[in-house]
Motif scaffolding. Sequence first.
Motif, PDB file in Angstrom:
ATOM      1  N   ASP A  26       0.892  -1.105   0.015  1.00  0.00           N
ATOM      2  CA  ASP A  26       0.020   0.096  -0.165  1.00  0.00           C
ATOM      3  C   ASP A  26       0.903   1.227   0.045  1.00  0.00           C
ATOM      4  N   ALA A  27       2.080   1.123   0.709  1.00  0.00           N
ATOM      5  CA  ALA A  27       2.788   2.354   1.031  1.00  0.00           C
ATOM      6  C   ALA A  27       3.411   2.682  -0.396  1.00  0.00           C
ATOM      7  N   VAL A  28       3.772   1.506  -1.332  1.00  0.00           N
ATOM      8  CA  VAL A  28       4.423   1.941  -2.481  1.00  0.00           C
ATOM      9  C   VAL A  28       3.520   2.525  -3.623  1.00  0.00           C
ATOM     10  N   LEU A  29       2.239   1.967  -3.494  1.00  0.00           N
ATOM     11  CA  LEU A  29       1.138   2.559  -4.324  1.00  0.00           C
ATOM     12  C   LEU A  29       1.006   3.960  -4.012  1.00  0.00           C
ATOM     13  N   ARG A  30       1.100   4.206  -2.963  1.00  0.00           N
ATOM     14  CA  ARG A  30       0.515   5.694  -2.490  1.00  0.00           C
ATOM     15  C   ARG A  30       1.630   6.452  -2.956  1.00  0.00           C
ATOM     16  N   GLN A  31       3.094   5.916  -3.071  1.00  0.00           N
ATOM     17  CA  GLN A  31       4.021   6.913  -3.528  1.00  0.00           C
ATOM     18  C   GLN A  31       4.065   6.638  -5.094  1.00  0.00           C
ATOM     19  N   ILE A  32       3.690   5.548  -5.820  1.00  0.00           N
ATOM     20  CA  ILE A  32       3.809   5.458  -7.426  1.00  0.00           C
ATOM     21  C   ILE A  32       2.150   4.996  -7.566  1.00  0.00           C
ATOM     22  N   PRO A  33       1.442   5.800  -7.691  1.00  0.00           N
ATOM     23  CA  PRO A  33      -0.009   5.485  -7.874  1.00  0.00           C
ATOM     24  C   PRO A  33      -0.220   4.756  -9.533  1.00  0.00           C
ATOM     25  N   GLU A  34       0.665   5.417 -10.332  1.00  0.00           N
ATOM     26  CA  GLU A  34       0.997   5.077 -11.514  1.00  0.00           C
ATOM     27  C   GLU A  34       1.325   3.601 -11.834  1.00  0.00           C
ATOM     28  N   LEU A  35       1.665   2.849 -10.970  1.00  0.00           N
ATOM     29  CA  LEU A  35       2.072   1.576 -10.905  1.00  0.00           C
ATOM     30  C   LEU A  35       0.812   0.829 -11.304  1.00  0.00           C
ATOM     31  N   ASP A  36       0.917  -0.191 -12.305  1.00  0.00           N
ATOM     32  CA  ASP A  36       0.162  -1.337 -12.586  1.00  0.00           C
ATOM     33  C   ASP A  36       0.104  -2.307 -11.698  1.00  0.00           C
ATOM     34  N   ASP A  37      -1.029  -3.120 -11.235  1.00  0.00           N
ATOM     35  CA  ASP A  37      -0.704  -4.282 -10.246  1.00  0.00           C
ATOM     36  C   ASP A  37       0.143  -5.192 -10.780  1.00  0.00           C
ATOM     37  N   HIS A  38       0.184  -5.472 -11.952  1.00  0.00           N
ATOM     38  CA  HIS A  38       1.094  -6.432 -12.716  1.00  0.00           C
ATOM     39  C   HIS A  38       2.524  -6.114 -12.510  1.00  0.00           C
ATOM     40  N   ASP A  39       2.752  -4.888 -12.322  1.00  0.00           N
ATOM     41  CA  ASP A  39       4.212  -4.415 -12.373  1.00  0.00           C
ATOM     42  C   ASP A  39       4.512  -4.115 -10.855  1.00  0.00           C
ATOM     43  N   LEU A  40       3.726  -4.632  -9.884  1.00  0.00           N
ATOM     44  CA  LEU A  40       4.278  -4.484  -8.538  1.00  0.00           C
ATOM     45  C   LEU A  40       4.305  -5.855  -7.918  1.00  0.00           C
ATOM     46  N   VAL A  41       5.753  -6.193  -7.863  1.00  0.00           N
ATOM     47  CA  VAL A  41       5.964  -7.847  -7.452  1.00  0.00           C
ATOM     48  C   VAL A  41       6.240  -7.761  -5.955  1.00  0.00           C
ATOM     49  N   LEU A  42       5.449  -8.401  -5.197  1.00  0.00           N
ATOM     50  CA  LEU A  42       5.571  -8.538  -4.016  1.00  0.00           C
ATOM     51  C   LEU A  42       6.228  -9.792  -3.280  1.00  0.00           C
ATOM     52  N   GLU A  43       7.079  -9.666  -2.437  1.00  0.00           N
ATOM     53  CA  GLU A  43       7.862 -10.802  -1.875  1.00  0.00           C
ATOM     54  C   GLU A  43       7.460 -11.107  -0.641  1.00  0.00           C
ATOM     55  N   PRO A  44       6.972 -12.423  -0.244  1.00  0.00           N
ATOM     56  CA  PRO A  44       6.685 -12.793   1.030  1.00  0.00           C
ATOM     57  C   PRO A  44       7.718 -12.542   2.131  1.00  0.00           C
ATOM     58  N   SER A  45       9.057 -12.524   1.539  1.00  0.00           N
ATOM     59  CA  SER A  45       9.867 -12.420   2.636  1.00  0.00           C
ATOM     60  C   SER A  45      11.275 -11.858   2.047  1.00  0.00           C
ATOM     61  N   PRO A  46      12.239 -11.165   2.440  1.00  0.00           N
ATOM     62  CA  PRO A  46      13.457 -10.589   2.145  1.00  0.00           C
ATOM     63  C   PRO A  46      14.241 -11.838   1.682  1.00  0.00           C
ATOM     64  N   LYS A  47      14.647 -11.825   0.431  1.00  0.00           N
ATOM     65  CA  LYS A  47      15.645 -12.814  -0.328  1.00  0.00           C
ATOM     66  C   LYS A  47      16.707 -12.335  -0.860  1.00  0.00           C
ATOM     67  N   ASP A  48      17.068 -11.236  -0.573  1.00  0.00           N
ATOM     68  CA  ASP A  48      18.387 -10.711  -0.941  1.00  0.00           C
ATOM     69  C   ASP A  48      18.243 -10.291  -2.637  1.00  0.00           C
ATOM     70  N   SER A  49      19.222  -9.576  -3.086  1.00  0.00           N
ATOM     71  CA  SER A  49      18.910  -8.993  -4.400  1.00  0.00           C
ATOM     72  C   SER A  49      18.770  -9.950  -5.692  1.00  0.00           C
ATOM     73  N   ALA A  50      19.570 -11.428  -5.573  1.00  0.00           N
ATOM     74  CA  ALA A  50      19.628 -12.071  -6.833  1.00  0.00           C
ATOM     75  C   ALA A  50      18.164 -12.580  -7.212  1.00  0.00           C
ATOM     76  N   ALA A  51      17.354 -13.079  -5.702  1.00  0.00           N
ATOM     77  CA  ALA A  51      15.772 -13.314  -6.267  1.00  0.00           C
ATOM     78  C   ALA A  51      14.916 -12.274  -6.680  1.00  0.00           C
ATOM     79  N   ALA A  52      15.164 -10.821  -6.059  1.00  0.00           N
ATOM     80  CA  ALA A  52      14.270  -9.898  -6.213  1.00  0.00           C
ATOM     81  C   ALA A  52      14.543  -9.206  -7.941  1.00  0.00           C
ATOM     82  N   ILE A  53      15.890  -9.390  -8.372  1.00  0.00           N
ATOM     83  CA  ILE A  53      16.208  -8.774  -9.485  1.00  0.00           C
ATOM     84  C   ILE A  53      15.963  -9.826 -10.785  1.00  0.00           C
ATOM     85  N   GLY A  54      16.407 -11.169 -10.122  1.00  0.00           N
ATOM     86  CA  GLY A  54      16.244 -12.340 -11.181  1.00  0.00           C
ATOM     87  C   GLY A  54      14.673 -12.461 -11.407  1.00  0.00           C
ATOM     88  N   LEU A  55      13.923 -12.268 -10.479  1.00  0.00           N
ATOM     89  CA  LEU A  55      12.410 -12.622 -10.714  1.00  0.00           C
ATOM     90  C   LEU A  55      11.818 -11.509 -11.760  1.00  0.00           C
TER      91      LEU A  55
END
Lengths: 361, 361
Positions: A59-88
């Motif tokens: 919600d906080a990110v969508l308040r900051q970037i309301p332009e974001l499409d739901d399909h372009d907001l990828v939500l991690e269930p838990s932090p997994k460092d940058s390889a998982a985030a960027i790789g996904l």
Amino acid sequence: MIPAGGVGTRLWPLSRANAPKFLHDLTGSGTTLIRGTYERMAPLTGERVMVVTGEVHRDAVLRQIPELDDHDLVLEPSPKDSAAAIGLAAAILARRDPQIIMGSFAADQVIAPVGAFQEAVREAAATAATGKIVTIGITPTYPSTGFGYIRRGAKLEIDGAPSARQVERFVEKPGEETAQQYVDSGEYLWNAGMFVAPVSLILEHLRRAEPELHAGLTEIAEAWEAEDRTAEEVMARLWPSLKKTAIDYAVAEPAADAGDVAVVPGDFTWDDVGDFAAIARLNPAEHEDEMTVLGDQARVYSDQSSGVVVCDTRRVVALIGVQDIVVVDTDDALLVTTTDHAQAVKQAVEALREKGDSDVL
Amino acid sequence: MIPAGGVGTRLWPLSRANAPKFLHDLTGSGTTLIRGTYERMAPLTGERVMVVTGEVHRDAVLRQIPELDDHDLVLEPSPKDSAAAIGLAAAILARRDPQIIMGSFAADQVIAPVGAFQEAVREAAATAATGKIVTIGITPTYPSTGFGYIRRGAKLEIDGAPSARQVERFVEKPGEETAQQYVDSGEYLWNAGMFVAPVSLILEHLRRAEPELHAGLTEIAEAWEAEDRTAEEVMARLWPSLKKTAIDYAVAEPAADAGDVAVVPGDFTWDDVGDFAAIARLNPAEHEDEMTVLGDQARVYSDQSSGVVVCDTRRVVALIGVQDIVVVDTDDALLVTTTDHAQAVKQAVEALREKGDSDVL
């Protein structure tokens, strides 16, 4: 794509688990860091922006970037460092179009001037189009021991990227003496973790270095892009088992060894706002014997004092005879330290966690 | 009688208009200063204790001293300095019994050991019974420029008061050099504003020095002691016009000139807790590199820090690398200063008043 992760422990009590660094305005610009990142990119990318962040920040990110499409907001269930985030992100985009060139720019950095940054990104994109992973390296202004460095190699001859060079190798944070040598040589740039690359090349190196991680991310990306709404189930099943590793180890360094990495030097100021000393540095007071005050509703009285005060409340803050002080005033926690001790905030947070004061972390 | 007035501006934001110094526990004893004052007196006076304070503090004072009879709680509609407060107490008591010997002990002082104090009061009472206004002077432990001094005179020979002496004169706060001479001479004592005297003698000197003030207080005292409940009306009519002056000028100094003042030296530690440096002094940390923490519910993390932190909230306070720091954390105001700058808090309060921040004063 904007990876928006990391709590910013050294910025406690302003930055914390449920209100991390990127959701704050740390430069007095009136804009949060993540919004600033988005606005810096938007002229180059238009609406083609993806954010990868923790589920709790949706919600906080969508308040900051309301332009974001739901399909372009990828939500991690838990932090997994940058390889998982960027790789996904790369895996999802590759399913949309394998030819996509993706840039990755962390949500919590401060860059100026924006024009010089955008010019570097344009050169990086032109270089990436020739089949390179292209980092944007920062021309060092002092021998920092807090950043990794990039050893540049031969000049590349690429249309639209006159300053692009091969990367010889990445090097870890050096000691003081080595850092000084790096700066003196003119051959090294700071590794700011910014890069532009074909998603296919990122995924190729990820598959080679971390095949299981690559397989997991590929399966999640398929579900993400499918119309059958299985993404949540697949994410919940696969995400917890993914390896926690940095994109540097999983992609950038092996790619450099394979000769697949280039660098474009960025002649702009760059700061990852690592601690309150950085905030003081980025928000200089107008006069020497003066406080830097951050906070929309700040009510600060300062006498014979210098440093920075961050007001997250409406309380009156009176500072008398304190030099290089750092005061951070929030509803449930108060920090008083000095710019020289800004790094020690991390230990304070660890100690508070051990003491059982996690309610304020 | 206990005059309970004075905000204690240098103890802002802990002490303020509606919660003055005497209503706080500033020594970590678990007792407010006014309750401590009462308990110090009670073994000597029994229930014969009178408090003069501001109307707004009525309920708070009664919570601290539930033993107080309504008739012994005199409420000032507005602050009028010490001559009016102490003079009114004397006038009321004189109507009850012109022979009464009254002691006046401010509500916001810290004294130890209590036994030595009580012994000095007993000597002072014995001396007062011979027809003297008797101050209790504190044997100086350093050349303070913050207190007035008492120049002692010839020894008096009074049963039950072996250490009583004539007072030659009162002297104002001296400069550093003079203060050192006073201390070296052994002839000077600190004027702590404590005295014991026949009410008739106080009123006699007040009548001579300030006849109008004396007349007004006499009329109020008559109404206070009358059964016809006119006290409130008379107080409201007369009080606003009374002269604001200190008991020192209106009674003590003229009485000394007339040879009517004696002194009993008090060999106890005495502090009027004038600022946060005093609080640090009165509450020493156990180890050198440690914080003194005041507040029942304090949640303090301290690393490489020293000084004093006063917690009036449940917030976590983290202190890192700050020396001789003073942090006072209240719901609507925060003070950060050092023990060396404790006196400058007064100017901060004045500046905040001018800025229009009176809501937190």
